[in-house]
Motif scaffolding. Structure first.
Motif, mmCIF file in Angstrom:
data_model
loop_
_atom_site.group_PDB
_atom_site.id
_atom_site.type_symbol
_atom_site.label_atom_id
_atom_site.label_comp_id
_atom_site.label_asym_id
_atom_site.label_seq_id
_atom_site.Cartn_x
_atom_site.Cartn_y
_atom_site.Cartn_z
ATOM 1 N N ILE A 227 -10.265 -7.181 2.675
ATOM 2 C CA ILE A 227 -9.079 -6.474 2.201
ATOM 3 C C ILE A 227 -8.500 -7.167 0.972
ATOM 4 O O ILE A 227 -8.717 -8.357 0.749
ATOM 5 N N SER A 228 -7.782 -6.392 0.176
ATOM 6 C CA SER A 228 -7.077 -6.923 -0.985
ATOM 7 C C SER A 228 -5.738 -6.215 -1.107
ATOM 8 O O SER A 228 -5.628 -5.017 -0.820
ATOM 9 N N GLU A 229 -4.743 -6.960 -1.529
ATOM 10 C CA GLU A 229 -3.408 -6.397 -1.681
ATOM 11 C C GLU A 229 -3.351 -5.474 -2.889
ATOM 12 O O GLU A 229 -3.936 -5.763 -3.939
ATOM 13 N N ILE A 230 -2.652 -4.350 -2.728
ATOM 14 C CA ILE A 230 -2.434 -3.417 -3.835
ATOM 15 C C ILE A 230 -0.960 -3.029 -3.860
ATOM 16 O O ILE A 230 -0.213 -3.315 -2.912
ATOM 17 N N SER A 231 -0.551 -2.377 -4.925
ATOM 18 C CA SER A 231 0.816 -1.873 -5.014
ATOM 19 C C SER A 231 0.798 -0.355 -4.869
ATOM 20 O O SER A 231 -0.178 0.299 -5.258
ATOM 21 N N PRO A 232 1.857 0.233 -4.300
ATOM 22 C CA PRO A 232 1.923 1.704 -4.199
ATOM 23 C C PRO A 232 1.828 2.370 -5.569
ATOM 24 O O PRO A 232 1.244 3.445 -5.693
ATOM 25 N N GLU A 233 2.411 1.728 -6.598
ATOM 26 C CA GLU A 233 2.381 2.308 -7.942
ATOM 27 C C GLU A 233 0.953 2.420 -8.467
ATOM 28 O O GLU A 233 0.567 3.435 -9.052
ATOM 29 N N LEU A 234 0.156 1.362 -8.240
ATOM 30 C CA LEU A 234 -1.228 1.384 -8.709
ATOM 31 C C LEU A 234 -2.038 2.424 -7.935
ATOM 32 O O LEU A 234 -2.891 3.114 -8.502
ATOM 33 N N PHE A 235 -1.765 2.530 -6.645
ATOM 34 C CA PHE A 235 -2.451 3.524 -5.828
ATOM 35 C C PHE A 235 -2.161 4.933 -6.331
ATOM 36 O O PHE A 235 -3.070 5.749 -6.503
ATOM 37 N N MET A 236 -0.885 5.227 -6.597
ATOM 38 C CA MET A 236 -0.520 6.562 -7.050
ATOM 39 C C MET A 236 -1.044 6.856 -8.448
ATOM 40 O O MET A 236 -1.241 8.008 -8.821
ATOM 41 N N GLU A 237 -1.286 5.810 -9.223
ATOM 42 C CA GLU A 237 -1.842 5.994 -10.564
ATOM 43 C C GLU A 237 -3.284 6.477 -10.511
ATOM 44 O O GLU A 237 -3.724 7.236 -11.380
ATOM 45 N N LEU A 238 -4.029 6.073 -9.484
ATOM 46 C CA LEU A 238 -5.472 6.329 -9.461
ATOM 47 C C LEU A 238 -5.917 7.321 -8.390
ATOM 48 O O LEU A 238 -7.038 7.814 -8.435
ATOM 49 N N VAL A 239 -5.078 7.615 -7.415
ATOM 50 C CA VAL A 239 -5.500 8.519 -6.345
ATOM 51 C C VAL A 239 -5.534 9.959 -6.848
ATOM 52 O O VAL A 239 -4.649 10.379 -7.596
ATOM 53 N N PRO A 240 -6.571 10.736 -6.488
ATOM 54 C CA PRO A 240 -6.570 12.163 -6.842
ATOM 55 C C PRO A 240 -5.401 12.873 -6.158
ATOM 56 O O PRO A 240 -5.151 12.665 -4.970
ATOM 57 N N GLN A 241 -4.712 13.725 -6.899
ATOM 58 C CA GLN A 241 -3.508 14.365 -6.369
ATOM 59 C C GLN A 241 -3.826 15.228 -5.149
ATOM 60 O O GLN A 241 -3.067 15.261 -4.180
ATOM 61 N N TYR A 242 -4.960 15.935 -5.172
ATOM 62 C CA TYR A 242 -5.281 16.814 -4.047
ATOM 63 C C TYR A 242 -5.631 16.029 -2.788
ATOM 64 O O TYR A 242 -5.454 16.512 -1.671
ATOM 65 N N TYR A 243 -6.111 14.775 -2.939
ATOM 66 C CA TYR A 243 -6.318 13.929 -1.760
ATOM 67 C C TYR A 243 -4.972 13.520 -1.175
ATOM 68 O O TYR A 243 -4.758 13.581 0.044
ATOM 69 N N PHE A 244 -4.059 13.098 -2.043
ATOM 70 C CA PHE A 244 -2.732 12.686 -1.567
ATOM 71 C C PHE A 244 -2.029 13.844 -0.864
ATOM 72 O O PHE A 244 -1.390 13.665 0.177
ATOM 73 N N THR A 245 -2.154 15.049 -1.413
ATOM 74 C CA THR A 245 -1.512 16.221 -0.811
ATOM 75 C C THR A 245 -2.040 16.479 0.590
ATOM 76 O O THR A 245 -1.293 16.903 1.479
ATOM 77 N N ASN A 246 -3.322 16.211 0.827
ATOM 78 C CA ASN A 246 -3.945 16.483 2.122
ATOM 79 C C ASN A 246 -3.725 15.378 3.152
ATOM 80 O O ASN A 246 -4.170 15.513 4.297
ATOM 81 N N LEU A 247 -3.075 14.292 2.773
ATOM 82 C CA LEU A 247 -2.806 13.218 3.740
ATOM 83 C C LEU A 247 -1.873 13.727 4.836
ATOM 84 O O LEU A 247 -0.936 14.491 4.568
#
Length: 297
Positions: A227-247
């Motif tokens: 595992i590695s630490e990440i920030s929510p901001e970095l995650f939202m920068e790179l995650v596909p929007q349609y994947y996030f919507t389907n969470l």
């Protein structure tokens, strides 16, 4: 169906369900699709050398040996030498580089690679396997003519680039510590997991809230490994929007939505500034009818 959905999220499929051009390149690597995507993303973020090492280390068997009873504290002290504050992925780079450095030294009657690995409670066979895998990945990169950036491990920019590359492939492997005690809830399946005992975070007081993990193991006490630490901001920068919507709905998703809402005004202002600048440019340089037709086409 889940596998097809994952490939679609990774942009490996076209609208007809066949491999996209990007997916065809991904298939050149004998790796999991997420790992292949991370390697290709590292070409953009210029951290290919480091990403190839990570890919080799997570593909090879676990390099950390289970310690005999009574030697746990000694092993933890030795492993701490390789620990990287940014997480396990970068810790694996430290281990691999240290092994390569030890291998470069001429063997003597009293010291060898095997003894160096025993002293640090590491598997020599696993590290040699990682060397072989990495060499094969380099050959594939050369064969399909992908760029290999110069190593720059350790710099702040390089660490951020590695995390971006990993997130490009492993945005589906994100978990959040929901109560501050190391109980991680995975965003996708909403299962609760613990840190793997071999994680560099397992032996520290600081437990990161948001993490990216390589794999989830049910048979090892529901643990997430590498595992590695990440920030929510970095995650939202790179995650596909349609994947996030389907969470599925969760407190974590609500927190991420707040991150989007916080970042949106900035994006809107930039977009308005860009529109205004474009309008001014058009006023200065009016288009001819031919140019207007080209724009419409």
């Amino acid at each position: 169906m889940q596998a097809l959905e994952d490939l679609d999220y990774l942009a490996a499929l076209d609208n007809d369900g066949n491999l996209s051009e990007f997916g065809i390149i991904m298939s050149e690597f004998p790796l999991d699709p997420q790992l292949s995507k991370s390697i290709l993303a590292s070409c953009e973020f210029e951290c290919v050398d480091e990403m190839l090492t990570i890919a080799a280390m997570v593909t090879a068997p676990n390099c950390f040996l289970r310690t005999p009873p009574g030697t746990e504290e000694i092993a933890l002290t030795r492993w701490r030498k390789f620990s990287h504050p940014a997480g396990d992925h970068l810790t694996l780079i430290n281990v691999f580089n240290a092994f390569k450095e030890a291998s470069a030294k001429p063997p003597s009657q009293y010291y060898s690679n095997e003894k160096w690995c025993r002293d640090y409670f590491l598997s020599c066979s696993a590290l040699r396997m990682a060397e072989v895998i990495r060499a094969e990945l380099v050959e594939i990169m050369k064969r399909i003519e992908l760029p290999i950036s110069e190593p720059d491990f350790g710099s702040k920019e390089n660490i951020q680039s590695i995390k971006k590359s990993l997130l490009s492939g492993y945005f589906m492997h994100i978990a959040r510590d929901v109560d501050g005690s190391g109980n991680y809830l995975m965003l996708t399946h909403r299962q609760v997991a613990q840190l793997h005992p071999f994680s560099s975070y397992s032996n520290t007081r600081r437990i990161p809230e948001w993490v990216l993990f390589h794999e989830f193991s049910v048979w090892e006490d529901n643990s997430i490994r590498v595992i590695s630490e990440i920030s929510p901001e970095l995650f939202m920068e790179l995650v596909p929007q349609y994947y996030f919507t389907n969470l599925p709905p969760s407190e974590s998703k609500d927190i991420l939505q707040e991150v989007i809402n916080h970042l949106s005004p900035v994006s809107t202002v930039k977009e308005e500034e860009k529109t205004n600048n474009d309008s001014k440019e058009n006023e200065k340089c009016p288009q001819t009818p031919t140019e207007q037709r080209c724009v419409i086409q």
